[in-house]
Design a protein around this motif. Structure first.
Motif, mmCIF file in Angstrom:
data_model
loop_
_atom_site.group_PDB
_atom_site.id
_atom_site.type_symbol
_atom_site.label_atom_id
_atom_site.label_comp_id
_atom_site.label_asym_id
_atom_site.label_seq_id
_atom_site.Cartn_x
_atom_site.Cartn_y
_atom_site.Cartn_z
ATOM 1 N N CYS A 172 -38.953 54.425 -11.699
ATOM 2 C CA CYS A 172 -38.800 53.950 -10.391
ATOM 3 C C CYS A 172 -38.034 52.738 -11.085
ATOM 4 N N LYS A 173 -37.305 52.342 -9.750
ATOM 5 C CA LYS A 173 -37.168 51.051 -10.362
ATOM 6 C C LYS A 173 -37.535 49.384 -10.600
ATOM 7 N N PRO A 174 -38.127 49.088 -9.395
ATOM 8 C CA PRO A 174 -39.119 48.824 -9.016
ATOM 9 C C PRO A 174 -40.191 48.439 -10.528
ATOM 10 N N LEU A 175 -40.217 49.095 -10.996
ATOM 11 C CA LEU A 175 -41.845 48.801 -12.079
ATOM 12 C C LEU A 175 -40.394 49.035 -13.640
ATOM 13 N N SER A 176 -39.224 49.124 -13.583
ATOM 14 C CA SER A 176 -38.786 49.242 -14.710
ATOM 15 C C SER A 176 -37.834 47.437 -14.608
ATOM 16 N N ARG A 177 -37.829 47.206 -13.180
ATOM 17 C CA ARG A 177 -37.083 45.916 -13.398
ATOM 18 C C ARG A 177 -38.747 44.843 -13.334
ATOM 19 N N GLN B 138 -23.766 46.997 3.131
ATOM 20 C CA GLN B 138 -24.869 47.520 3.148
ATOM 21 C C GLN B 138 -24.997 48.735 3.167
ATOM 22 N N ARG B 139 -23.884 49.826 3.010
ATOM 23 C CA ARG B 139 -24.148 50.484 2.303
ATOM 24 C C ARG B 139 -24.323 50.936 0.594
ATOM 25 N N GLU B 140 -23.764 50.142 0.337
ATOM 26 C CA GLU B 140 -23.610 49.496 -1.323
ATOM 27 C C GLU B 140 -25.374 49.380 -1.719
ATOM 28 N N ARG B 141 -25.862 48.607 -1.066
ATOM 29 C CA ARG B 141 -27.006 47.609 -1.333
ATOM 30 C C ARG B 141 -28.295 48.957 -0.988
ATOM 31 N N GLU B 142 -27.597 49.573 -0.174
ATOM 32 C CA GLU B 142 -28.952 50.455 0.504
ATOM 33 C C GLU B 142 -29.270 51.136 -1.037
ATOM 34 N N ASP B 143 -28.713 51.550 -1.869
ATOM 35 C CA ASP B 143 -29.566 52.455 -2.939
ATOM 36 C C ASP B 143 -30.746 51.472 -3.526
ATOM 37 N N HIS B 144 -30.476 50.588 -3.931
ATOM 38 C CA HIS B 144 -31.344 49.212 -4.171
ATOM 39 C C HIS B 144 -32.448 49.128 -3.188
ATOM 40 N N PHE B 145 -32.460 49.519 -2.099
ATOM 41 C CA PHE B 145 -33.834 49.484 -1.214
ATOM 42 C C PHE B 145 -34.657 50.788 -0.453
ATOM 43 N N HIS B 146 -34.336 51.994 -1.703
ATOM 44 C CA HIS B 146 -34.451 52.420 -0.855
ATOM 45 C C HIS B 146 -35.621 52.969 -2.009
ATOM 46 N N PRO B 147 -36.783 53.851 -1.432
ATOM 47 C CA PRO B 147 -37.859 53.800 -1.677
ATOM 48 C C PRO B 147 -38.147 55.983 -2.229
ATOM 49 N N CYS B 148 -37.707 55.712 -3.072
ATOM 50 C CA CYS B 148 -38.167 56.930 -2.595
ATOM 51 C C CYS B 148 -39.035 57.749 -3.985
ATOM 52 N N ARG B 149 -39.691 58.502 -2.964
ATOM 53 C CA ARG B 149 -40.699 59.334 -3.022
ATOM 54 C C ARG B 149 -41.716 58.780 -3.257
ATOM 55 N N SER B 150 -41.825 57.366 -2.403
ATOM 56 C CA SER B 150 -43.300 56.300 -3.024
ATOM 57 C C SER B 150 -44.246 56.989 -2.590
ATOM 58 N N LEU B 151 -44.817 57.859 -2.208
ATOM 59 C CA LEU B 151 -46.228 58.374 -2.893
ATOM 60 C C LEU B 151 -46.654 58.733 -4.674
ATOM 61 N N ALA B 152 -44.965 59.076 -4.390
ATOM 62 C CA ALA B 152 -45.260 60.516 -5.879
ATOM 63 C C ALA B 152 -46.389 60.093 -6.300
ATOM 64 N N ARG B 153 -46.412 58.707 -6.751
ATOM 65 C CA ARG B 153 -47.415 58.685 -8.260
ATOM 66 C C ARG B 153 -48.887 57.066 -7.628
ATOM 67 N N GLN B 154 -48.841 57.913 -6.259
ATOM 68 C CA GLN B 154 -50.463 57.198 -5.375
ATOM 69 C C GLN B 154 -51.539 58.153 -5.812
ATOM 70 N N PRO B 155 -52.556 57.942 -6.336
ATOM 71 C CA PRO B 155 -53.571 58.906 -6.195
ATOM 72 C C PRO B 155 -54.262 59.444 -5.493
ATOM 73 N N GLN B 156 -54.451 57.649 -4.516
ATOM 74 C CA GLN B 156 -55.309 58.707 -2.546
ATOM 75 C C GLN B 156 -54.590 58.884 -1.787
ATOM 76 N N LEU B 157 -53.597 58.326 -1.857
ATOM 77 C CA LEU B 157 -52.838 57.902 -0.528
ATOM 78 C C LEU B 157 -51.956 59.310 -0.572
ATOM 79 N N THR B 158 -52.123 60.276 1.073
ATOM 80 C CA THR B 158 -51.261 61.473 1.234
ATOM 81 C C THR B 158 -50.349 60.839 2.790
#
Lengths: 367, 377
Positions: B33-38, A104-124
């Motif tokens: 971002c990974k999902p986008l590149s995917r 699970q530790r190895e997999r977690e990076d692939h599922f980590h939604p880093c900075r999910s709001l960074a590109r959201q124009p409306q969501l804060t």
């Protein structure tokens, strides 16, 4: 604003009754010292219980309490009973724990939604906080597992990384992510119509089903993310194992075998708080989980420190603390390559989050 | 707590198209971002035909799974045979959880003893999963060799089964419906686990998608008695039943109803007691059946062809107490498999056991058509 303090005024008495009637001996058998102690314990529990619903609920406005099924008041330190079939049993941790953890530790990076709001124009981050703070009681309303709640937030965040979402669709995204999470990890799922009614029928079933498909496609069907809940469970099992080993030689070894469980219940509340706060979005789940457990262990120790009345407490704070620390440090932060500074920062932030919400809640209860 | 609430978010509308365009450009130019590149990588794959239904030719129906129809097909890209699993997506409650789970779980599984998911095709109403094609399964294999397998082959199949399962169990993934039909076998003798669709439903379904009855033969007694514990020992009971079936050529507990299934189990393994199954005496369901007190029989009398180590492994798999039931990981190191050599433990996940010279199938004594003779295709 009554609805804010969940389980506040009304259920407090019932809560107290349950505690003294439940795990403590009958009241008339209490010695003054023990009585004092149980009062002190009760104070502590109250404090923890106020954390349970994430503390952000005042943001949710002030509509009257009218949920169709009464949400059960959650006793903060009750032993978390997982609904049947949701969680892996202790047996799995025994047979596969360490290998499973590494996977699970190895997999977690692939599922980590880093900075999910960074590109959201409306969501804060405020809107995200509102939404997650609403999803938490909703998941409890349906008696879903914490695992499911964590997964829903993860699915939501990862979708946000891939897709711009209009502010007025954010809530639909929240319930749809929750539905997908239940389909992945729960025995049964809430009905779509029920989920929609919780959004005051602002959306249609077709919209929800379309979004469900879109999420699956954007995430490429990758839903099996490692969660905060998994890591807390794993670390808790490590702590229990460590305690059993350390306590093995003592005659009074079963003095406080529930200690790791209590620690993990508190850590779960702390993690719940962190789910709603975008500041914690950048930490990997395993890191937040281990920091929350360390913090919970310290909090419990401090609480206990105030109530030391007998040798018992001294004994278990003596034996527990090293157990928690070694069990955690062996498996997590120190040796698994997490950045030390990041770990310190995460723990400090959690501490701040807890104290922020504590004050807020204390103030509310004094009103 | 009021959970019923429309969020007081701005009743604001669609995003301005220019804005979306800009976002699109940004995301294409910065593959941060990974999902986008995917997704962008996926787009290039789809150019050569992945993710498109027209890439595959449907050849004929293979069967009905618990929630889908399976067809044999051929990929126009590679000319390889494939299995196409068609899942209807339009359901009362949205996408079926079985499909969601099968896809999301299989995506994480890359192993020589687990069937490979090549592609996912999403059309308007249907989801088609494209799997590698294997021409046989363990049930057909047993039929083909007149239910008389070489004991060497039994061992090799058992090891592959344990290997695949151990890989899943480490990942917290249960199969929950192990049976000979779900163990696919190709012409090299490679065995692969298939059909991972089952949800965490309270009980395994009793009827298939097309209303066929689902077999109870491989279900553990704890599940038959209504246990909802979600844990890996559930799978290990079925592994024991399959081992018995390979070694004897007949199913171990061919019960038609839950009661008969339990009865067959208890008659052979012995009616459970507090010793063999802690807590059983307070199980209402068990008590309501009023089974006679059978004593356990010696397994060796029923599986005379199995050696001592084999009997030992089989007994460890058929334990009532799920905590003591042998795990797949531990069983790989069981003395029963010692004759396969040491190198077998060092294989990469995706390496076949037949890549080792010391592991070779033998001709099955009862075998009719020569499936395993070198094929001159």
């Amino acid at each position: 604003m009554v609805s804010v303090v969940d389980g506040g005024c009304g259920s407090e008495a019932g809560h107290k009754r349950r505690r003294t009637g439940g795990s403590s001996p009958p009241t008339d058998a209490l010695t003054p010292a023990r009585q004092r102690r149980s009062e002190a314990r009760h104070r502590k529990q109250k404090l923890i219980s106020r954390l349970s619903d994430s503390g952000f609920q005042e943001d949710l406005g002030d509509s009257p309490v009218s949920s169709p099924n009464q949400t059960p008041t959650v006793s903060p330190l009750r032993v978390q009973e997982p609904a049947a079939g949701q969680q892996l049993s202790g047996g799995w941790f025994l047979q596969y724990g360490d290998i499973g953890f590494r996977v699970q530790r190895e997999r977690e990076d692939h599922f980590h939604p880093c900075r999910s709001l960074a590109r959201q124009p409306q969501l804060t981050s405020e809107a995200r906080c509102k939404l997650v703070s609403w999803l938490i009681p909703v998941h409890r309303h349906f008696r879903l597992s914490f695992e499911c709640c964590c997964l829903a937030v993860n699915i939501m965040d990862r979708f946000l990384v891939s897709t711009a979402v209009a502010a007025d669709c954010f809530q639909l995204l929240g319930v749809t992510a929750l539905l997908l999470a239940t389909k992945q990890v729960e025995v049964g799922s809430p009905r779509i119509s029920h989920l929609l009614s919780l959004c005051c029928d602002a959306f249609t079933k077709e919209q929800l089903c379309n979004l469900e498909c879109l999420i699956l496609l954007r995430l490429n069907f990758r839903l099996a993310a490692p969660t905060l809940a998994f890591f807390i469970d794993y670390y808790t099992n490590c702590m229990e194992a460590a305690q059993n080993e350390a306590g093995g030689g003592f005659a009074r070894r079963n003095m406080d075998t529930k200690r790791p469980r209590r620690c993990s219940d508190l850590a779960r509340k702390v993690c719940e708080l962190s789910l709603a706060d975008y500041a914690f979005n950048k930490y990997p789940a395993s890191l937040t989980a281990s920091c929350a457990l360390r913090l919970a262990s310290e909090l419990l120790k401090t609480e206990q420190g105030l109530t030391i009345q007998s040798g018992e407490d001294q004994w278990d704070s003596f034996v527990d603390e090293p157990c928690v620390q070694t069990a955690l440090s062996e498996r997590s932060v120190d040796q698994e390559g997490h950045n030390q500074n990041l770990a310190r920062e995460c723990k400090d932030n959690l501490k701040m989050l807890v104290s922020l919400n504590q004050e807020k809640l204390d103030r509310m209860s004094n009103m | 707590m009021d959970v019923s609430k429309r969020m007081s978010l701005p009743m604001d509308i669609r995003l301005p198209p220019e804005f979306l365009q800009k976002l699109q450009l940004e995301s294409e130019n910065s593959p941060l971002c990974k999902p986008l590149s995917r997704t962008s990588r996926r787009a290039s794959l789809s150019d050569i035909g992945f993710g498109k239904l027209e890439t595959y030719v449907k050849l004929g129906k293979l069967g009905e799974g618990t929630y889908a129809t399976v067809f044999k097909g051929r990929s126009k890209l590679t000319e390889n045979l494939v299995a196409l699993k068609e899942i209807r997506l339009e359901h009362e409650e949205g996408a079926p959880c079985t499909a969601i789970r099968e896809v999301s779980l299989l995506k994480n599984l890359k192993h020589a003893n687990i069937v490979t998911l090549h592609d996912i095709i999403h059309t308007d109403r249907c989801l088609t999963l494209v799997f590698e094609y294997l021409d046989s399964d363990l049930k057909q294999y047993l039929d083909n060799c007149g239910n008389l397998m070489s004991m060497n082959n039994v061992k090799i199949f058992m090891f592959q089964l344990m290997r695949g399962l151990s890989y899943c169990h480490k990942r917290k993934i249960l199969h929950r419906d192990l049976k000979p039909q779900n163990l696919l076998i190709n012409d090299k003798g490679e065995l692969k686990l298939a059909d991972f669709g089952l949800a965490r439903a309270k009980s395994v379904p009793t009827k298939t998608y097309s209303n066929e009855v689902v077999t109870l033969w491989y279900r553990p007694p704890d599940v038959l008695l209504g246990s909802t514990e979600y844990s890996t020992p559930i799978d290990m009971w079925g592994v024991g039943c399959i081992m018995f079936e390979m070694a004897t050529g007949r199913p171990m507990f061919p019960g038609a109803t839950v009661k008969e299934e339990l009865h067959l189990i208890f008659r052979l393994i012995g009616t459970p007691t507090e010793d063999t199954w802690p807590g059983i005496s307070s199980n209402d369901e068990f008590r309501s059946y009023l089974f006679p007190q059978y004593r356990p029989q010696a397994l060796i009398n029923h599986v005379p062809r199995l050696d001592t180590e084999g009997i030992d492994l089989l007994s460890a798999l058929l334990l009532y107490n799920t905590r003591s039931r042998m795990s797949s990981e531990a069983s790989l190191r069981h003395p029963y498999f010692q004759t396969l050599g040491d190198n077998i433990h060092n294989l990469a996940d995706t390496g076949s056991v037949f890549s080792l010279r010391e592991v070779q199938l033998q001709k099955d004594p009862g075998h009719r058509t020569s499936v395993f003779q070198p094929l001159s295709k």
